[in-house]
Design a protein around this motif. Sequence first.
Motif, PDB file in Angstrom:
ATOM      1  N   LYS A   1      25.435  31.152   5.926  1.00  0.00           N
ATOM      2  CA  LYS A   1      25.315  29.941   6.747  1.00  0.00           C
ATOM      3  C   LYS A   1      26.613  29.529   7.421  1.00  0.00           C
TER       4      LYS A   1
ATOM      5  N   TYR B   1      18.043  23.356   9.472  1.00  0.00           N
ATOM      6  CA  TYR B   1      16.786  23.590  10.193  1.00  0.00           C
ATOM      7  C   TYR B   1      16.964  23.356  11.692  1.00  0.00           C
TER       8      TYR B   1
ATOM      9  N   ARG C   1      16.525  29.498  10.927  1.00  0.00           N
ATOM     10  CA  ARG C   1      17.509  28.529  10.457  1.00  0.00           C
ATOM     11  C   ARG C   1      18.772  28.644  11.313  1.00  0.00           C
TER      12      ARG C   1
ATOM     13  N   THR D   1      18.075  31.454  -0.392  1.00  0.00           N
ATOM     14  CA  THR D   1      17.806  31.834   1.006  1.00  0.00           C
ATOM     15  C   THR D   1      18.340  33.226   1.262  1.00  0.00           C
TER      16      THR D   1
END
Length: 791
Positions: A176, A192, A221, A252
């Motif tokens: 991320k 999101y 995402r 995830t």
Amino acid sequence: MNGKRSKKDLAAADWAQQWARGTTDLAVFALTPEGRVSSWNPGATSIYAYQPDEVIGQHYSMLFPEDARSQETLESELNHAIERGSCAIEGWRKRKDGSVFWASVVTTVLSGEDGSLQGFVKVVRDESDKRQAHDAVIESERSFRLLVQGVTDYAIFMLSPEGNVSSWNAGAQRIKGYASDEIIGSHFSRFYLPEDIAAGVPQRALNTAAREGRFEAEGWRLRRDGSRFRAHVIIDAIKDEAGTLIGFAKVTRDVTEKLEADQVLEQTRAALLQSQKMEAIGKLTGGVAHDFNNVLQILRGNLELMTSRYGRDEWLMTRLVNALDAVDRGAKLSSQLLAFGRRQALRPVSVNLASMIRGMDDLLRRSLGETILIETVVSGGLWNAMVDTHQLENVLLNLAINARDAMPDGGKLTLELSNTMLDDRYVRTLSDVPAGQYVMLGVTDTGTGMTADVLERAFDPFFTTKPEGVGSGLGLSMAYGFVKQTGGHIRIYSEVGQGTTVRIYLPKSSVEAHEPATNANVAVMGGSETVLVVEDDLKVQATVIEMLTGLGYGVLKADNAEQALVVLGSGVHVDLLFTDVVMPGTLKSPDMARRAVQVQPHLKVLFTSGYTQNAIVHAGRLDEGVELLSKPYSRADLAFKVRHVLGSPGDSFPNNDVRQRQQGKASELDILVVEDNELAREALTELLATLGHRAVAAGTASQAFAQIARHRFDVLLTDVNLPDMPGTDLAAQASSFCPGLIVIFASGAPIEEDDSRAFTWFGLLKPYTFDDLQAALREVLDGSDKRASLG
């Protein structure tokens, strides 16, 4: 009062001693104020393994491991007990055998009535199992933390019941893009897409996990840099023993590559099905083209023979020319089928495509007409390409005509040339296209364009959107097959109403560009060499023999590869082996040709075929040093190719029959040919007929005598080694029956002189040439009685 207290204290002390003596799972012992052991119960013996006499009177420090016996440690334990009345600690203790155990120790102070220190009582429990369990839990938690933090392929983090991030592993940071201090405490919905947040997707995920215990889904995402990735998400609800929700565990995984791989796999499957379909059709068309080209060869050969004989009949010539035009159209159709099936025999060379296109400029403008503007765009530093120029010109012309038909009211055709690189990502779904450097040839029109359905079938053979009778539907399929066989790639981009672009990617060449030879209109060239025609189709064979004979060549024939080797091994000199590629039998034509050259090293070889299979074409290219004349071919094509392979000047003549101009044909001779090898005998008979003589054949001396009894012969041409009689004896007897008979001995070794021979003879040394045979017969016609060996 004091006495009663003493009795009670004594009773209590007695009870305590009884309890201590009866306890085996606890070590209970007393220490003096100085720390020496003054009592020892069975439990102490069980735990420490010391007997009472071994320990009583000893300082209690003996019960500590060596590294824990410091004075400070010992005094600290007892001092804490004195200050508080008792002290409870845990630590390592030592047994008699030196082993250690984890002990729970309670030290209680013993005081006198006056409050003076009387000593200490120690109660010790062996807590090793508890310690091991505790250590195991600690190690498990540590290992789990290391595991979670060490995972980089998965984002693993905790959420509060409200959805705020409370932990963050290295995998979460990698996937991320956030560091832990940037994200802990913030709501997980920030990962999101805005439209998903507006739709309530994050909260529904938490609600589902809280209600059902687990939530699993895939979706897009956001990373920290704003880029998107495809995520596979699992959210597990975490509850305490009472069932109260205390948070969520979220895992995830980035499955973007998997999604792309699935898409690539699907595209690859579709491409494989298309390739299999194309391959199946290609094999079918290749086989059909072979037979079709043989039929066309018979038609073309006989039509051209008729035109040379009836050239003054205008009415007949008109029809013959029309028939030849039809053969040409059939040949073009067959060529397109072979191109689609990747069965052409290509001769790729290094080509400067810019020069090639400039050379086609006039042809393209005439083909497209005045209503279509042609623009050529060439990038600087253009590489050379490895391609068969002639076939590429056909492809480009077909694409230009397709573009013209898509622009009935006029438009613009753009030809673009540029260097390009097809990388691994681009060719991932293209199993037959290697990554690398290519030269791109783009053909773009401003025409009607194609729908998706038409685009999908654009390369299918015989598929066309043109009216019936207009076009064969083979233009694009031919281009597809040719490009694939060349080792390139072809792609179509089209939009209805906007036009179409066809891009052809051809392999880059690092070799200097090949300069094409200019085609000059030259007269048809013939010659007098000997040609062995190897053809299993007897009608094709007869037509080719007639054409070659008309060009002046001496012609021998064989129906298959085995017969051809017999003829070549018989001693008859052959200058050119002209053989079909696809022949019946176990011996294939290329193998036969290699063995033929071993028999007669001077021999030249020319292949012909309507379909080469993989006999002389490999990796889409004609084998090095191989000469091929594709069927159907014209008389002029045959004459040019034969002279090209033989490499000698030959004779120029447009239409007349060469046999009518041969020198040395002043008279016809009656010749008896005696040769035990059937194919050699047949070949020699045909050669003599080509020279205008009448020849009768016999396989043995007995058969020869039978022929002499019925006919009169001018010449006996015999092998020296016959199965029933030496050729020299046959000649002696035959000359007595036929006064004036001249004998020609054919032998692999010189004929010895023999003065006893009462006949004129000559020697013809095997292998002999067509010219050698002519010379021997000329000597006969000149009436020479010279006895010489003509080698």
